[in-house]
Scaffold this active site. Structure first.
Site, short mmCIF file in Angstrom:
data_model
loop_
_atom_site.label_atom_id
_atom_site.label_comp_id
_atom_site.label_asym_id
_atom_site.label_seq_id
_atom_site.Cartn_x
_atom_site.Cartn_y
_atom_site.Cartn_z
CB VAL A 14 -0.95 -0.02 1.23
CG1 VAL A 14 -1.59 1.34 1.45
CG2 VAL A 14 -2.02 -1.08 1.05
CG ASP A 32 9.36 -0.18 5.73
OD1 ASP A 32 8.32 -0.32 5.06
OD2 ASP A 32 9.76 -1.05 6.53
NE ARG A 37 9.09 -2.46 0.20
CZ ARG A 37 8.69 -2.66 -1.05
NH1 ARG A 37 9.39 -3.46 -1.85
NH2 ARG A 37 7.60 -2.11 -1.51
CB THR A 91 -3.95 -3.79 10.51
OG1 THR A 91 -4.39 -3.71 9.15
CG2 THR A 91 -3.61 -2.41 11.01
CB THR A 126 -7.69 -2.54 6.80
OG1 THR A 126 -7.35 -2.24 5.44
CG2 THR A 126 -9.16 -2.92 6.91
CB CYS A 266 -7.49 -7.52 2.17
SG CYS A 266 -6.21 -6.28 2.00
#
Ligand SMILES: NC(=O)c1ccc[n+]([C@@H]2O[C@H](COP(=O)([O-])OP(=O)(O)OC[C@H]3O[C@@H](n4cnc5c(N)ncnc54)[C@H](O)[C@@H]3O)[C@@H](O)[C@H]2O)c1
Length: 427
Positions: A14, A32, A37, A91, A126, A266
Site C-alpha cells: 500500500v 520503513d 526494503r 494490521t 485497515t 485483507c
C-alpha cells in the site's frame, strides 16, 4: 512547487504505490523499519512488483530535500520536517484471529516523537471503527506532548488497491477520505484529490471511513463463503458449480462471485477486526464469523476432494506425488501472506502424500521462511499422481499437462481455468 512535505510510514504493497504517486507532485519521504526494503527501494527495485522499476526510478531523489520526489529512509530524523504523516503499516491478526495493533502503535509512537503543531496524521491501514481515535491518537498525544484537534489533527483514508492488478492502480480507484474536524476532512480530501484521478469521497467522520473499508472486505468474504457453500452442495449433487453460476449470472442483479480459497491480508483478515469490535460491544456477529469459518475450512475441503478423486481412480494416496500449482494467495502476484494453499498442502500431507510446489511468482526463500515449505520457480516435468491448480497464474494455462500426467492421474482445478479436457474436476 507544493510546500507540503509528506511522510509515508510503511512502504509495502500500500505505502510504496502511494509514496510514488504523491512524489510526482510533492516532496515525499518514505519511512520503513525494514532496512533491506529501503536499500532495495533506493536502488529503484520493488520486490512486491506493484511499482515498475522505471516508474520508481523516475521519482527517486538522491537525498532528503524540499524538492518534488521520493527519498526512502529508515531514519526517523528524516521525516521530522514533514507536515503530513500517512501511516500504511500492516494490521494482521494473531493465531487466534485477534487483531494485532502493534505495528500501528509503534508507527504512532514514531510519528508522535517528531510531530509538530499544525501537522496532520492520516491512517490508511485497515482497522475496526474507532481504532484511529481510541488507539492511535492517545499514542500520538503521549509521544508528542501535543493536544489532538488543537495542536495536531488526524484523518483516515482507507486503501482499496488489489495487489497484482495493473488496471485498478491507486490513482484510478476512488478514495474515501475523512478528517478529525470538518475543516481537516476537507484538507485531507483536497490533498488526495491532487493525485487521485478517480476522485475522492469525503466521509462525514473517521469512524464512518474506517467502518466503510472493513465492510467492503467483509461483504466480499461473506459472498465468497456463500458460493463456497454452494460448491459443496452442488458437488454432492454432481452438478458443475461454475455452470450454475454462469447460468444464474445472466440475471441482471446476480453477483458474480466464484468459489475459492480466501487468503491474503485483507478479505481473510479484516472481518475479524469488525467481529472483535462487535464483540466488545456485546454483539456476537453470526454471519461475519460463519463466513470466516466456511472460507477458512476450504483448504481441507479441497484436499479431501482430491483424495476422493484419487481413490475413485484407484490411485494410492499414501506416498503419491502431488504437484501443487501455485502457493501465493492470488494470481499473478508474489504475495504469499496468509495464503490458504498451505492448508491444502498440509491436509494432503496428512493423507501421506508428497507435495511438490511449483510457483513461478513466489519467492522461494520467503515461502520457506514463512511456512517451512520448499517451492520452486521451475517446473519439474515428470508424471504426478495428482495435480492441484490452486492459483490462476497465467503460466499454468500454458503448461503441457500431458507430460505431467498419466491415464490415472487426477487434475483438480480450484480456480476453474483449465479446459474440461485437461481437468477431472473444479471446486
Ligand atoms: N495489500 C493490500 O492489498 C491492501 C489493500 C488495502 C488495504 N491494505 C491494508 O494496508 C495496510 C498495509 O498493508 P500492506 O499490504 O501494504 O502491508 P505490507 O506488509 O506490504 O507493508 C507494510 C510495511 O510497513 C513496514 N512497517 C511495519 N511496521 C512499521 C513501523 N512501525 N514503522 C514503519 N514501517 C513499518 C513493513 O516493514 C512493511 O514494509 C494494512 O492495514 C492492510 O490491511 C492492504
Amino acid at each position: 512547487m507544493n510546500k507540503e512535505k509528506i511522510a509515508i510510514i510503511g512502504l509495502g504493497y500500500v505505502g510504496l504505490p502511494l509514496a510514488r504517486l504523491f512524489a510526482t507532485k510533492y516532496a515525499v519521504v518514505g519511512f520503513d523499519i525494514n532496512t533491506k526494503r529501503i536499500t532495495e527501494l533506493n536502488s529503484g527495485i520493488d520486490s512486491t512488483l506493484e511499482v515498475e522499476d522505471a516508474v520508481l526510478k523516475s521519482v527517486l531523489k538522491p537525498a532528503n530535500s524540499e524538492d518534488t520526489g521520493l527519498y526512502c529512509s529508515t531514519i526517523l530524523d528524516d521525516i521530522k520536517d514533514c507536515n503530513y504523516y500517512i501511516v500504511t503499516v500492516p494490521t494482521p491478526v494473531d493465531k487466534n484471529n485477534k487483531p494485532v495493533l502493534v505495528p500501528l502503535i509503534k508507527a504512532s509512537e514514531a510519528v508522535g516523537s517528531v510531530l509538530r503543531k499544525g501537522d496532520i496524521v492520516i491512517y490508511e491501514s485497515t482497522v475496526y471503527p474507532g481504532a484511529t481515535e481510541e488507539e492511535c491518537i492517545p499514542v500520538l498525544e503521549k509521544n508528542s506532548g501535543l493536544k489532538f484537534n488543537q495542536d495536531f489533527y488526524a484523518g483516515y483514508s482507507p486503501e482499496r488497491i488489489n495487489p497484482g492488478d495493473k488496471e485498478h492502480t491507486v490513482d484510478k480507484i476512488l478514495k474515501v477520505t475523512s478528517g478529525s474536524t470538518p475543516e481537516i476532512g476537507k484538507k485531507v480530501d483536497d490533498l488526495y484529490n491532487t493525485v487521485i484521478t478517480a476522485g475522492t469521497y469525503l466521509a462525514p467522520t473517521i469512524k464512518v471511513a474506517e467502518a466503510a473499508k472493513v465492510i467492503e472486505n467483509s461483504q466480499r468474504d461473506i459472498n465468497i463463503a456463500f458460493v463456497n457453500e454452494l460448491a459443496k452442495i452442488f458437488n454432492l449433487m454432481g452438478i458443475n458449480t461454475h455452470d450454475v453460476l454462469e447460468a444464474a449470472g445472466t440475471k441482471w442483479n446476480f453477483l458474480p462471485f466464484k468459489p475459492g480459497l480466501v487468503g491474503g491480508h485483507c478479505i481473510g483478515v479484516d472481518p475479524y477486526y469488525l467481529a472483535q469490535k462487535a464483540q466488545e460491544y456485546g454483539y456476537h456477529p453470526e454471519i461475519i464469523l460463519a463466513g470466516r469459518k466456511m472460507n477458512d475450512g476450504m483448504g481441507a475441503y479441497v484436499a479431501s476432494e482430491v483424495v476422493k478423486l484419487m481413490i475413485q481412480n484407484d490411485v494410492k494416496v499414501k506416498g503419491a506425488n502431488i504437484l501443487m500449482l501455485g502457493i501465493t494467495f492470488k494470481e499473478n502476484c508474489p504475495d504469499v501472506r496468509n495464503t490458504k494453499v498451505v492448508d491444502v498442502i498440509s491436509s494432503l500431507e496428512e493423507f501421506g502424500a508428497n507435495v511438490t510446489i511449483f510457483d513461478p511468482w513466489a519467492e522461494e526463500q520467503q515461502v520457506f521462511k514463512e511456512f517451512g515449505y520448499t517451492s520452486s520457480r521451475k517446473i519439474n516435468y515428470k508424471k504426478y499422481e495428482a495435480i492441484v491448480l490452486a492459483v490462476a497464474h497465467n503460466e499454468f494455462k500454458e503448461l503441457d499437462y500431458s507430460k505431467l500426467t498419466s491415464d490415472s492421474s487426477v487434475v483438480y482445478d480450484v480456480k476453474n481455468v483449465l479446459s474440461r479436457t485437461i481437468k477431472n474436476k473444479s471446486l
